[in-house]
Scaffold this active site. Structure first.
Site, PDB file in Angstrom:
ATOM      1  N   GLU A 118       0.825  -1.213   0.000  1.00 59.05           N
ATOM      2  CA  GLU A 118       0.000   0.000   0.000  1.00 59.05           C
ATOM      3  C   GLU A 118       0.851   1.252   0.000  1.00 59.05           C
ATOM      4  O   GLU A 118       1.906   1.285   0.620  1.00 59.05           O
ATOM      5  CB  GLU A 118      -0.746   0.043   1.337  1.00 59.05           C
ATOM      6  CG  GLU A 118      -2.110  -0.499   1.327  1.00 59.05           C
ATOM      7  CD  GLU A 118      -2.742  -0.372   2.713  1.00 59.05           C
ATOM      8  OE1 GLU A 118      -2.993  -1.427   3.301  1.00 59.05           O
ATOM      9  OE2 GLU A 118      -2.977   0.743   3.196  1.00 59.05           O
ATOM     10  N   CYS A 147       3.202   8.520   1.132  1.00 59.77           N
ATOM     11  CA  CYS A 147       3.630   7.618   2.206  1.00 59.77           C
ATOM     12  C   CYS A 147       3.852   6.244   1.583  1.00 59.77           C
ATOM     13  O   CYS A 147       2.945   5.684   0.968  1.00 59.77           O
ATOM     14  CB  CYS A 147       2.538   7.556   3.272  1.00 59.77           C
ATOM     15  SG  CYS A 147       2.832   6.307   4.529  1.00 59.77           S
ATOM     16  N   CYS A 159       5.317  -6.961   8.212  1.00 55.93           N
ATOM     17  CA  CYS A 159       6.226  -6.397   9.216  1.00 55.93           C
ATOM     18  C   CYS A 159       6.371  -7.415  10.330  1.00 55.93           C
ATOM     19  O   CYS A 159       5.440  -8.156  10.629  1.00 55.93           O
ATOM     20  CB  CYS A 159       5.624  -5.100   9.758  1.00 55.93           C
ATOM     21  SG  CYS A 159       6.665  -4.249  10.961  1.00 55.93           S
ATOM     22  N   CYS A 188       3.624  -4.618  16.634  1.00 56.58           N
ATOM     23  CA  CYS A 188       2.913  -3.602  17.431  1.00 56.58           C
ATOM     24  C   CYS A 188       1.443  -3.994  17.547  1.00 56.58           C
ATOM     25  O   CYS A 188       0.809  -4.362  16.557  1.00 56.58           O
ATOM     26  CB  CYS A 188       3.053  -2.219  16.805  1.00 56.58           C
ATOM     27  SG  CYS A 188       4.757  -1.648  16.739  1.00 56.58           S
ATOM     28  N   CYS A 231      -1.391  -2.266  15.303  1.00 54.65           N
ATOM     29  CA  CYS A 231      -1.098  -2.035  13.889  1.00 54.65           C
ATOM     30  C   CYS A 231      -1.551  -3.198  12.999  1.00 54.65           C
ATOM     31  O   CYS A 231      -1.257  -4.358  13.290  1.00 54.65           O
ATOM     32  CB  CYS A 231       0.398  -1.810  13.737  1.00 54.65           C
ATOM     33  SG  CYS A 231       0.893  -1.516  12.039  1.00 54.65           S
ATOM     34  N   CYS A 278      -3.446   2.048   8.703  1.00 54.90           N
ATOM     35  CA  CYS A 278      -2.424   1.601   7.750  1.00 54.90           C
ATOM     36  C   CYS A 278      -2.461   0.082   7.619  1.00 54.90           C
ATOM     37  O   CYS A 278      -2.622  -0.625   8.599  1.00 54.90           O
ATOM     38  CB  CYS A 278      -1.029   1.948   8.241  1.00 54.90           C
ATOM     39  SG  CYS A 278      -0.933   3.392   9.270  1.00 54.90           S
TER      40      CYS A 278
END
Ligand code: SAH
Length: 346
Positions: free
Chosen positions: A93, A106, A113, A117, A120, A334
């Site tokens: 994205e 961005c 990832c 977190c 997230c 996100c």
């Protein structure tokens, strides 16, 4: 294809070596570099001041890593979210945003990832792989091509941990900043990290004028550990020390991101504690009402709490803003677009 060189990821120096290695004259490198990064062609056959035989040779030995728009979502406020497909069918994205000071993109730095977190969406499926510098550039080049809009700011704040993909990140910054490329000022580039300390020191030594943003999100280690597993590896106090050292070395103001989560990190005590921690550091605090994601039960703080938090920091002379919500009508947090795409394509 497999042993073809990733030509888009080469700095001008690297391109010169490559051109030399295929038996061509060095001066061609600058022309080719400009075709790739200033004019941003997607095929060697668009390089019209280069002979057909050199075009063929480049095509045999290298590849302009492709990136393809799959879908985009446009917000009323001008924000556009893009979902791109990479060469191996993974998707990432990127977001285009308009501000008074110019247009900003961005980008993602990894597919997925591994930082974990808790609030997230990007981390839920773990890390798939790093993005190459060419795939980071490709997101920007493609958005520029599709939208026709000038891009003056880059934030590396999409999916992934940029400092977990350090070498490609540095190459990406060098290329996007280069005069023969998009020539985006380092001052207009922000790298956001969850706080990988050794890499913060490495970055300080690069002498770049970029802005470093630290996803702090907590006023102490105890709360940070609850939100961010990375806090189990890097102690809070050491992270703060690394930030101070970063500012001393680079003389650049640092940004602290603080996502406000209801009843987790948004109390008056948290604000007071944070003020103490940040006292004397050349910094700016970005307060972000946490975006709710389907898989987690984190809720954002209400506006009174957010204002109270902000007032406490400001009274103690800590520079601070509440992040303007952009694109709230096209999605939530996100990584959600990629996640919903992956889910529906299982
Ligand atoms: N890995 C890097 C960059 C990607 S995340 C980092 O941690 O900084 C970009 C920013 O968005 C980080 O500050 C991250 O903590 C924040 N973020 C992620 N999910 C969020 C959510 N649901 N609501 C608010 N901020 C979020």
């Amino acid at each position: 294809m497999n042993n073809k060189q990733d030509i888009l990821a080469m700095t001008l120096d690297e391109l010169e070596k490559f051109i030399d290695s295929i038996g061509e004259k060095k001066f061609r490198s600058k022309q080719i570099y400009q075709w790739l990064h200033e004019k941003r062609v997607t095929s060697f056959y668009e390089m019209t001041n280069i002979s057909k035989s050199l075009q063929d040779k480049l095509n045999e030995n290298s590849i302009i890593t492709p990136i393809k728009e799959i879908t985009k979502l446009e917000s009323q406020d001008g924000t556009i979210k893009y979902l791109f497909e990479l060469i191996d069918n993974n998707v990432v994205e990127s977001v285009f945003m308009t501000y008074k000071h110019g247009n900003s993109v961005c980008i993602s730095s990894q597919v997925g990832c591994r930082m974990g977190c808790k609030f997230c969406a990007s981390t839920i499926g773990g890390l798939e792989r790093n993005l190459s510098a060419s795939e980071m550039l490709g997101q920007i080049y493609e958005i520029n091509r599709i939208s026709g809009k000038k891009i003056s700011n880059i934030v590396i704040m999409g999916t992934g941990e940029p400092l977990d993909n350090y070498d490609e990140l540095i190459k990406f910054i060098k290329i996007i900043n280069s005069e023969q490329g998009m020539n985006i000022s380092q001052r207009n580039i922000t790298v956001s990290t969850c706080g990988i300390i050794d890499k913060i020191y490495a970055l300080a030594k690069e002498s770049m004028k970029i802005t470093l943003a630290i996803s702090l999100h907590a006023p102490n280690n105890e709360i940070r550990k609850k939100m961010m597993p990375v806090a189990n590896v890097y102690e809070y106090d050491e992270l703060i020390k690394a930030c101070k050292d970063y500012v001393d070395i680079t003389k650049r103001r640092i940004t602290f991101e603080y996502s406000l989560v209801k009843d987790v990190n948004d109390s008056i005590e948290c604000a007071l504690r944070l003020s103490k921690v940040l006292k004397g550091i050349l910094c700016h605090v970005n307060l972000i009402p946490v975006n709710t994601i389907e898989e987690r039960d984190y809720r954002h703080s209400n506006s009174e709490t957010i204002n109270a938090f902000k007032n406490i920091l400001e009274k103690r002379h800590i520079n601070c803003t509440v992040r303007r919500e952009l694109g709230s009508d096209i999605d939530a947090a996100c990584g959600q677009l990629r996640r919903s795409y992956n889910k529906s394509n299982l």
